[in-house]
Design a protein around this motif. Structure first.
Motif, PDB file in Angstrom:
ATOM      1  N   GLU A  45       9.235  -2.109  -7.750  1.00  0.00           N
ATOM      2  CA  GLU A  45      10.779  -2.900  -7.487  1.00  0.00           C
ATOM      3  C   GLU A  45      11.212  -2.800  -6.105  1.00  0.00           C
ATOM      4  OE1 GLU A  45      14.075  -5.061  -8.175  1.00  0.00           O
ATOM      5  OE2 GLU A  45      12.324  -4.632  -9.374  1.00  0.00           O
ATOM      6  N   ALA A  46      10.967  -1.830  -5.354  1.00  0.00           N
ATOM      7  CA  ALA A  46      11.368  -1.759  -3.724  1.00  0.00           C
ATOM      8  C   ALA A  46      10.295  -2.728  -2.929  1.00  0.00           C
ATOM      9  CB  ALA A  46      11.246  -0.294  -3.452  1.00  0.00           C
ATOM     10  N   VAL A  47       9.116  -2.581  -3.394  1.00  0.00           N
ATOM     11  CA  VAL A  47       7.961  -3.410  -2.829  1.00  0.00           C
ATOM     12  C   VAL A  47       8.258  -4.925  -2.913  1.00  0.00           C
ATOM     13  CG1 VAL A  47       5.668  -3.936  -2.220  1.00  0.00           C
ATOM     14  CG2 VAL A  47       6.253  -1.668  -2.306  1.00  0.00           C
ATOM     15  N   ALA A  48       8.586  -5.104  -4.330  1.00  0.00           N
ATOM     16  CA  ALA A  48       8.617  -6.482  -4.650  1.00  0.00           C
ATOM     17  C   ALA A  48      10.256  -7.204  -3.944  1.00  0.00           C
ATOM     18  CB  ALA A  48       9.001  -6.424  -6.327  1.00  0.00           C
ATOM     19  N   ARG A  49      11.280  -6.266  -3.879  1.00  0.00           N
ATOM     20  CA  ARG A  49      12.209  -6.796  -3.176  1.00  0.00           C
ATOM     21  C   ARG A  49      12.083  -7.250  -1.724  1.00  0.00           C
ATOM     22  NH1 ARG A  49      17.535  -6.198  -5.546  1.00  0.00           N
ATOM     23  NH2 ARG A  49      17.515  -5.298  -7.620  1.00  0.00           N
ATOM     24  N   LEU A  92      12.144   7.059  -6.949  1.00  0.00           N
ATOM     25  CA  LEU A  92      12.083   5.874  -6.173  1.00  0.00           C
ATOM     26  C   LEU A  92      10.898   4.842  -7.027  1.00  0.00           C
ATOM     27  CD1 LEU A  92      12.725   3.912  -3.748  1.00  0.00           C
ATOM     28  CD2 LEU A  92      10.656   5.046  -2.907  1.00  0.00           C
ATOM     29  N   MET A  93      11.802   3.545  -7.386  1.00  0.00           N
ATOM     30  CA  MET A  93      11.137   2.532  -8.267  1.00  0.00           C
ATOM     31  C   MET A  93      10.241   1.805  -7.005  1.00  0.00           C
ATOM     32  SD  MET A  93      13.466   1.336 -11.010  1.00  0.00           S
ATOM     33  CE  MET A  93      14.792   0.482  -9.934  1.00  0.00           C
ATOM     34  N   TRP A  94       9.059   2.269  -6.849  1.00  0.00           N
ATOM     35  CA  TRP A  94       8.055   1.551  -5.682  1.00  0.00           C
ATOM     36  C   TRP A  94       7.798   0.177  -6.130  1.00  0.00           C
ATOM     37  CZ3 TRP A  94       6.990   4.098  -1.291  1.00  0.00           C
ATOM     38  CH2 TRP A  94       6.982   5.330  -1.192  1.00  0.00           C
ATOM     39  N   ALA A 116       0.908  -1.136   0.235  1.00  0.00           N
ATOM     40  CA  ALA A 116       0.063   0.085   0.010  1.00  0.00           C
ATOM     41  C   ALA A 116       0.980   1.174  -0.172  1.00  0.00           C
ATOM     42  CB  ALA A 116      -0.871   0.105   1.067  1.00  0.00           C
ATOM     43  N   ASP A 117       2.268   1.363   0.410  1.00  0.00           N
ATOM     44  CA  ASP A 117       2.908   2.407   0.407  1.00  0.00           C
ATOM     45  C   ASP A 117       3.185   3.107  -0.873  1.00  0.00           C
ATOM     46  OD1 ASP A 117       3.405   1.982   3.139  1.00  0.00           O
ATOM     47  OD2 ASP A 117       5.187   1.061   2.885  1.00  0.00           O
ATOM     48  N   GLN A 118       3.093   2.291  -1.888  1.00  0.00           N
ATOM     49  CA  GLN A 118       3.377   2.805  -3.282  1.00  0.00           C
ATOM     50  C   GLN A 118       2.000   3.870  -3.714  1.00  0.00           C
ATOM     51  OE1 GLN A 118       3.475  -0.333  -6.472  1.00  0.00           O
ATOM     52  NE2 GLN A 118       2.671  -1.701  -4.930  1.00  0.00           N
TER      53      GLN A 118
END
Length: 411
Positions: free
Chosen positions: A221-225, A217-219, A84-86
């Motif tokens: 990609e960051a969440v997936a990682r 920021l690549m949201w 949900a952060d993205q």
């Protein structure tokens, strides 16, 4: 800015609380007993090997550099981001850099502990098998800790919209410098390795904030990682306790049908077939049995002390049986099994027969390993007979009592 500091601290506290809840199940009493004996046995084997080293070994520096390089790869950036952060944090993306810097500092704790522990374990070997002195070795460990800080900076940069080619070049450059630096340090150039690591860390820390400022920021990609990182941890916890969202995998494993027939026997007992199928298909049961078998064989191979071997073999056989007790309750929540015209005594007898064959297979594996390790000494026969006696006591005394207590609890 203050709100993002509070956001990180709140998520960190919740994360630590959740980890502590699962770790209570991981480090249970029986596992801790096994771990204590395992580490004690390995420490004894390690000390015996150190005593056999009387001169400098040509391959020791290369092995040390390889182990340190593997230790450097431990630890990933823990951002604690949620899907949900993205959406909800997107308007405040410019302030997320401070949040991610907090995440980088937090992510540094575990790798530093692992590297310091690895350095402490390797210290006796390095001082005995290589030409390094204690100051050169300490400088090597210091340079390694600094490099881990650089590694986490690079992981942080990957979350932003940098060209993929540039990211790959930085990653290749880092591992190239790390490999070359470690090879220099294990041959007496630890001071140079520390200076290069410190210079690289200062340069990257100074440039990182400038590099991050204009980047997006690549949201996803960051969440997936973060999801991948957390999934790996949850799957480990799921070996010991049910984790929401993680289900134990069930596989057909047709190639193990002969093992099912071996465990179930030729009789038409319904529960013997069900227990055998559940054991082979369910990873939570077969993995426990395989882990104890493999670790037991490894310890038998490296430890030559008969008394210690006797304790380890008896302990592992008992823990295998104890850890497999939940298999008896595997079908209790399945309403269809209540329709089976099978008495509870038949169910208990079927479970004991399946456990008998499971433990005897492990006993045969351990017996073969003991005979090969002790080369047929009289101690090997004592250990094998003692293990067989323990299995008989477990199956004839302990297991029936546990199952009767369970049956009384139901009534």
């Amino acid at each position: 800015m203050r709100k993002f500091d509070d956001l990180w601290h709140t998520r960190q506290q919740k994360h630590l609380l959740q980890q502590s809840k699962y770790l209570r199940y991981v480090f249970n009493d029986h596992l801790m007993i096994a771990v204590i004996f395992l580490f004690g046995a390995l420490a004894y084997w390690y000390s015996q090997q150190l005593r056999s080293i009387s001169h400098i070994l040509w391959w020791a520096p290369l092995l040390t550099a390889l182990l340190l390089l593997l230790g450097l790869s431990v630890g990933h950036l823990a951002t604690l981001l949620k899907p949900a952060d993205q959406i909800f944090l997107l308007p405040a993306e410019s302030k997320m850099r401070r949040y991610l810097i907090h995440a980088r500092r937090y992510s540094l704790l575990l790798p530093l502990f692992v590297l310091v522990a690895l350095g402490g374990i390797l210290t006796p070997f390095v001082l005995r098998a290589t030409a390094l002195i204690i100051t050169e070795w300490l400088l090597t460990i210091l340079g390694l800790l600094i490099l881990k800080d650089v590694h986490l900076w690079l992981q942080l940069l990957r979350l932003f919209d940098f060209p993929v080619r540039q990211q790959r070049q930085l990653n290749s450059l880092f591992w190239g410098i790390a490999t070359a630096g470690l090879l220099l340090s294990v041959y007496g150039w630890g001071w140079l390795f520390s200076i290069l690591s410190l210079g690289l860390a200062i340069l990257l820390a100074a440039q990182a904030k400038k590099l991050l400022q204009p980047q997006r920021l690549m949201w996803r990609e960051a969440v997936a990682r973060e999801n991948r990182r957390q999934t790996v941890i949850d799957r480990f916890y799921n070996l010991f306790v049910d984790v929401p969202g993680i289900s134990s995998s069930v596989h057909r494993r047709k190639w193990l049908d002969p093992l099912v027939q071996l465990l179930a026997g030729k009789s038409e007992n319904t529960y013997r077939f069900l227990f055998s199928r559940a054991f082979v298909r369910g990873s939570e049961y077969s993995n426990i049995w395989l882990r104890f078998c493999l670790i037991g064989v490894i310890l038998i191979a490296v430890i030559k002390q008969p008394v210690i071997l006797l304790i380890i073999v008896l302990l592992f056989l008992f823990l295998t049986g104890y850890q497999l007790l939940p298999l008896y309750y595997h079908f209790d929540h399945n309403a269809l099994t209540t329709l089976l015209p099978v008495a509870s005594q038949a169910k208990q007898a079927a479970f004991i027969k399946v456990m008998t064959r499971v433990l005897l297979i492990e006993w045969l594996v351990d017996s073969l390993a003991i005979m090969l390790s002790l080369l047929g000494q009289w101690w090997s026969f004592i250990i094998i007979l003692a293990a067989l006696a323990l299995i008989m006591l477990f199956l004839k005394v302990y297991l029936p009592l546990r199952l009767k207590q369970h049956q009384k609890g139901i009534k």
